[in-house]
Design a protein around this motif. Structure first.
Motif, short mmCIF file in Angstrom:
data_model
loop_
_atom_site.label_atom_id
_atom_site.label_comp_id
_atom_site.label_asym_id
_atom_site.label_seq_id
_atom_site.Cartn_x
_atom_site.Cartn_y
_atom_site.Cartn_z
N THR A 155 -25.59 42.49 -21.47
CA THR A 155 -25.46 41.30 -20.98
C THR A 155 -24.36 40.31 -21.83
N LYS A 156 -23.60 39.76 -20.93
CA LYS A 156 -22.65 38.84 -21.56
C LYS A 156 -23.11 37.46 -21.46
N HIS A 157 -22.72 36.52 -22.41
CA HIS A 157 -23.17 35.26 -22.25
C HIS A 157 -21.94 34.63 -22.91
N GLN A 158 -22.08 33.19 -22.89
CA GLN A 158 -21.02 32.22 -23.54
C GLN A 158 -21.64 31.47 -24.62
N LEU A 159 -20.96 31.38 -25.85
CA LEU A 159 -21.07 30.50 -26.82
C LEU A 159 -20.38 29.41 -26.69
N ALA A 160 -20.91 28.08 -27.10
CA ALA A 160 -20.52 26.75 -27.03
C ALA A 160 -20.15 26.66 -25.34
N LYS A 161 -20.78 27.08 -24.58
CA LYS A 161 -20.72 27.09 -23.02
C LYS A 161 -20.16 25.39 -22.73
N GLY A 162 -19.16 25.42 -21.88
CA GLY A 162 -18.90 24.21 -21.52
C GLY A 162 -18.15 23.18 -22.47
N THR A 163 -17.91 23.67 -23.47
CA THR A 163 -16.94 22.94 -24.55
C THR A 163 -15.49 23.60 -24.60
N LYS A 164 -14.41 23.10 -25.33
CA LYS A 164 -13.38 23.92 -25.35
C LYS A 164 -13.43 24.97 -26.59
N PHE A 165 -14.41 25.19 -27.21
CA PHE A 165 -14.64 26.30 -27.99
C PHE A 165 -15.29 27.54 -27.27
N GLU A 166 -15.50 27.44 -26.05
CA GLU A 166 -16.43 28.42 -25.40
C GLU A 166 -15.72 29.85 -25.59
N PRO A 189 -10.00 22.90 -39.37
CA PRO A 189 -10.29 23.34 -40.74
C PRO A 189 -10.48 25.04 -40.70
N ASP A 190 -10.52 25.49 -41.94
CA ASP A 190 -11.04 26.96 -42.18
C ASP A 190 -12.26 27.19 -41.47
N LEU A 191 -12.78 27.83 -40.52
CA LEU A 191 -13.97 27.87 -39.93
C LEU A 191 -14.86 28.56 -40.70
N ASN A 192 -14.43 29.63 -41.68
CA ASN A 192 -15.25 30.29 -42.54
C ASN A 192 -15.77 29.43 -43.92
N ARG A 193 -15.48 28.12 -43.72
CA ARG A 193 -15.88 27.16 -44.92
C ARG A 193 -16.73 26.03 -44.35
N THR A 194 -17.08 26.23 -43.07
CA THR A 194 -17.75 25.16 -42.56
C THR A 194 -19.38 25.40 -42.02
N PHE A 195 -19.79 26.72 -42.46
CA PHE A 195 -21.03 27.17 -42.19
C PHE A 195 -22.14 26.25 -43.08
N PRO A 196 -23.33 26.09 -42.46
CA PRO A 196 -24.33 25.20 -43.40
C PRO A 196 -24.59 26.16 -44.72
N CYS A 197 -24.68 25.43 -45.84
CA CYS A 197 -24.69 25.98 -47.15
C CYS A 197 -26.26 25.77 -47.74
N LYS A 198 -26.98 24.77 -47.18
CA LYS A 198 -28.53 24.56 -47.57
C LYS A 198 -29.32 24.35 -46.19
N PRO A 199 -30.51 24.78 -46.57
CA PRO A 199 -31.57 24.52 -45.39
C PRO A 199 -31.56 22.84 -44.97
N ASN A 200 -31.29 22.73 -43.71
CA ASN A 200 -31.49 21.42 -43.12
C ASN A 200 -30.26 20.69 -43.27
N VAL A 201 -29.20 21.45 -43.59
CA VAL A 201 -27.97 20.69 -43.64
C VAL A 201 -26.95 21.40 -42.69
N ALA A 202 -26.28 20.50 -41.60
CA ALA A 202 -25.66 20.97 -40.48
C ALA A 202 -24.54 21.63 -40.90
N ALA A 203 -23.89 22.50 -40.19
CA ALA A 203 -22.65 23.20 -40.17
C ALA A 203 -21.62 21.62 -40.03
N ARG A 204 -20.35 22.06 -40.57
CA ARG A 204 -19.40 20.94 -40.48
C ARG A 204 -18.29 21.28 -39.53
N HIS A 205 -18.69 22.05 -38.46
CA HIS A 205 -17.87 22.30 -37.31
C HIS A 205 -18.42 22.78 -36.10
N PRO A 206 -18.40 22.07 -34.82
CA PRO A 206 -19.21 22.50 -33.99
C PRO A 206 -19.23 23.95 -33.45
#
Length: 234
Positions: free
Chosen positions: A4-15, A85-102
């Motif tokens: 099945t095919k899906h869309q990540l970040a659907k409806g945004t410019k990052f889809e 920014p470099d997307l591969n530096r924006t993922f969460p580093c700790k529990p309950n801490v949000a990623a720094r990029h949508p």
């Protein structure tokens, strides 16, 4: 097998599209990402090729679930640049801490939803690690104390046995990279995480083939496909 095919970040410019491939029986869950950096193209071609081969039933998922995101960063990929920014530096580093990029937030949400036992992030890098240990071309990376380490060693040994030119052989790097998808999946989801880095110093067709060989070996080892291993060629 169901695809099945899906869309990540659907409806945004990052889809961006992603695919869920389910076998007929329960098994491990493997997540594959490519195109996190827009100037790395062979990994995208390999991920797309894998989707195509699955759709044509050349490869078949016997059991388990495979999630493939062929081009994570569509905006950077269309412009063929790493991304700011470099997307591969924006993922969460700790529990309950949000990623720094949508987009990192959406990708990590998808990973959290499926809780993959294996998280494979396809990349490319300059140079050859066998010549210059400071570069990442031709390396597989995983995290310290990860249960992925034995499989990484088997993959590298399997590839290197048939790569005659030693400078093109693969190396192993065991290190954390805070902010990366690999380390976030390992630390926060307890996934066995691997980063694949082929060298941009080689022709694109060879880089794609190395990426495909690594994926086939890994999917075989994790039980998603059967009898698909092939030896690498230089």
């Amino acid at each position: 097998m169901q695809i099945t095919k899906h869309q990540l970040a659907k409806g945004t410019k990052f889809e961006t599209p992603y695919y869920i491939i389910k076998g007929n029986t329960a098994g491990k869950t493997v997540m594959i990402t490519a195109g996190v950096h827009g100037d790395e193209t062979a990994n995208v071609l390999a991920a797309k090729k894998l989707v195509d081969l699955l759709q044509k039933n050349v490869h078949h998922i016997d059991k388990g679930t495979l999630i493939i995101v062929p081009i994570v960063n569509q905006i950077a990929y269309k412009r063929r640049f790493r991304g700011i920014p470099d997307l591969n530096r924006t993922f969460p580093c700790k529990p309950n801490v949000a990623a720094r990029h949508p987009l990192a937030s959406e990708l990590f949400r998808l990973a959290k939803q499926f809780q993959p036992e294996w998280y494979i992030d396809l990349h490319e890098a300059r140079g050859f690690s066998k010549i210059d240990p400071s570069v990442l071309g031709q390396t597989l990376l995983t995290n310290p104390r990860s249960e992925a380490i034995p499989l990484v060693k088997r993959i590298v040994n399997h590839l290197n046995r048939s790569i005659a030119q030693k400078s093109r052989q693969f190396s192993i790097r065991i290190r954390h990279l805070p902010g990366s998808g690999r380390t976030a999946a390992y630390r926060l989801l307890k996934s066995n995480s691997i980063t694949v880095e082929t060298s941009t110093s080689m022709p694109k067709a060879i880089r794609v083939e190395y990426q495909m060989k690594i994926l086939r070996y890994l999917l075989n080892e994790t039980g998603l496909i059967k009898d698909e291993r092939t030896s690498a060629t230089a």
